[in-house]
Write an enzyme that holds these catalytic residues in place. Structure first.
Site, short mmCIF file in Angstrom:
data_model
loop_
_atom_site.label_atom_id
_atom_site.label_comp_id
_atom_site.label_asym_id
_atom_site.label_seq_id
_atom_site.Cartn_x
_atom_site.Cartn_y
_atom_site.Cartn_z
N GLY A 10 0.82 -1.21 0.00
CA GLY A 10 0.00 0.00 0.00
C GLY A 10 0.85 1.26 0.00
N ARG A 78 1.01 -5.16 -5.16
CA ARG A 78 1.10 -6.36 -4.33
C ARG A 78 1.27 -7.53 -5.29
NH1 ARG A 78 -0.62 -4.49 0.68
NH2 ARG A 78 -2.10 -2.76 0.64
N ASP A 109 5.00 -4.37 6.49
CA ASP A 109 5.42 -5.71 6.91
C ASP A 109 5.44 -6.70 5.76
OD1 ASP A 109 2.63 -5.70 6.72
OD2 ASP A 109 2.40 -7.23 8.27
N THR A 132 4.44 2.91 5.70
CA THR A 132 3.09 2.38 5.87
C THR A 132 2.30 3.29 6.80
OG1 THR A 132 1.78 0.57 6.84
CG2 THR A 132 4.01 0.84 7.66
N ASP A 134 -0.02 2.36 8.66
CA ASP A 134 -0.51 1.59 9.82
C ASP A 134 0.33 1.77 11.08
OD1 ASP A 134 -2.65 0.51 8.43
OD2 ASP A 134 -1.48 -1.20 7.71
N ASP A 136 2.61 -0.01 12.29
CA ASP A 136 2.56 -1.28 13.02
C ASP A 136 3.88 -2.05 13.03
OD1 ASP A 136 2.52 -1.78 10.31
OD2 ASP A 136 0.99 -3.35 10.40
N ARG A 178 -6.52 -2.88 9.14
CA ARG A 178 -7.15 -4.20 9.17
C ARG A 178 -6.67 -5.02 10.36
NH1 ARG A 178 -6.01 -5.34 4.43
NH2 ARG A 178 -7.95 -4.62 3.50
#
Length: 329
Positions: A10, A78, A109, A132, A134, A136, A178
């Site tokens: 992404g 992707r 990741d 990213t 996120d 994360d 997500r």
């Protein structure tokens, strides 16, 4: 030395700023940079940056005026085929044919998992940069794009609050995330939302409705609930249906922000972070490092093994969860 650079997964605001930093840091030290388009899929297809300087070669001029642009000029993708042994062998061969000595993948990741797998088939150096929204990844205080995604979501919620107050409504705002609630929690705090629903926490619609009832009794004219798309309730739409069955005292509306959070001009914070990490990745490669992520902790650049960045789920900051609850009264 010849460095390859790609963006994978992404897109995140600040990827262009990181790319610019990689190209100019390498050029300042006399190294070449080969731009690989469309991530790992492009690597497998030997899809290199269109350049008059040679196959894929990027110059400082080719990255002029992209620091302030969202997305990535190299495009991203992707690529499930890359995860196969055959795909990894094709990618490794493409790097060798292009004479690439080291690779800098910019992504999250999934990108780093791919980089670890690639290292088993290719002998070149690999240093990843965390791009990213996120936030994360372990080993860095922030990822490139997180600051901008939060700012974008907050700007939208500020506008929603106006109409929520006018009509005394409850808005459920779904943000990305997500598997991670970092974006939802930070957005909720910055936008003065009353509740955040995240994948890391059990979400009880009945308990939320009771909390909303309590806030209504305290004189709240509007409520904002930020919901991560990966919340186990099924996202904002499903949670809204459950709240209606639990006697929610407000008229409700659902807004899904979706991919709007990925776009836009990066914040100053993301631009600085991306510039620092891109430069640090190049310097780390020159120093002989490989199999690492270029991150930042406590204001200092650091190297973290790629495997460690996704080895476990990055926990949400407990103090922020408690802070949101105290601020919602």
């Amino acid at each position: 030395m010849r460095l390859g650079v790609l963006c994978s997964g992404g897109d995140a605001p600040g990827m262009n700023a990181c790319l610019r930093s990689v190209v100019r840091a390498a050029a300042s030290d006399g190294h070449d940079v080969i731009g690989i388009r469309r991530g790992y899929e492009g690597l497998m297809n030997a899809d290199f940056f269109d350049s008059e300087l040679g196959v894929g070669k990027m110059s400082p001029r080719s990255v002029s005026h992209i620091l302030e642009r969202g997305g990535t000029i190299l495009n991203s993708s992707r690529c499930p085929a890359f995860a196969t042994p055959e795909g990894l062998k094709v990618a490794a061969d493409a790097l060798d044919r292009a004479g690439v000595d080291a690779l800098i993948p910019i992504g999250g990741d999934g990108t780093f998992r791919g980089a670890v797998a690639l290292a088993e088939h290719w002998k070149g150096q690999i240093i990843g940069c965390p791009g990213t929204i996120d936030n994360d990844l372990l080993g860095t205080d922030a990822t490139i794009g997180f600051s901008t995604a939060v700012a974008t979501a907050v700007d939208c919620i500020d506008k929603l609050r106006d109409t929520a107050e006018s009509h005394e409504r409850l808005f459920l705002v779904e943000v990305m995330g997500r598997h991670s609630g970092h974006l939802a929690l930070a957005t909720a705090l910055a936008a003065s939302a009353e509740i955040a629903c995240v994948p890391e926490e059990i979400v009880d619609a009945v308990a939320i409705a009771a909390r909303v009832q309590e806030l209504r009794s305290l004189g709240k004219q509007s409520i904002i609930i930020v919901v991560a798309e990966g919340d186990e309730q099924g996202g904002a739409v499903a949670l809204n249906e459950k709240l209606s069955l639990a006697d929610c005292p407000y008229a409700t509306r659902t807004v899904i922000l979706g991919h709007i959070q990925r776009g836009g001009s990066p914040t100053a914070e993301d631009r600085v972070l991306a510039t620092r990490l891109g430069d640090f990745a190049v310097r780390s490669i020159v120093d002989g490092a490989t199999g690492m992520m270029a991150g930042e902790t406590c204001g200092h650049c650091c190297l973290v093994p790629l495997e460690d960045t996704f080895s476990t789920h990055r926990p949400l900051p407990e103090h922020q969860i408690e802070l949101l609850d105290r601020m919602s009264c």
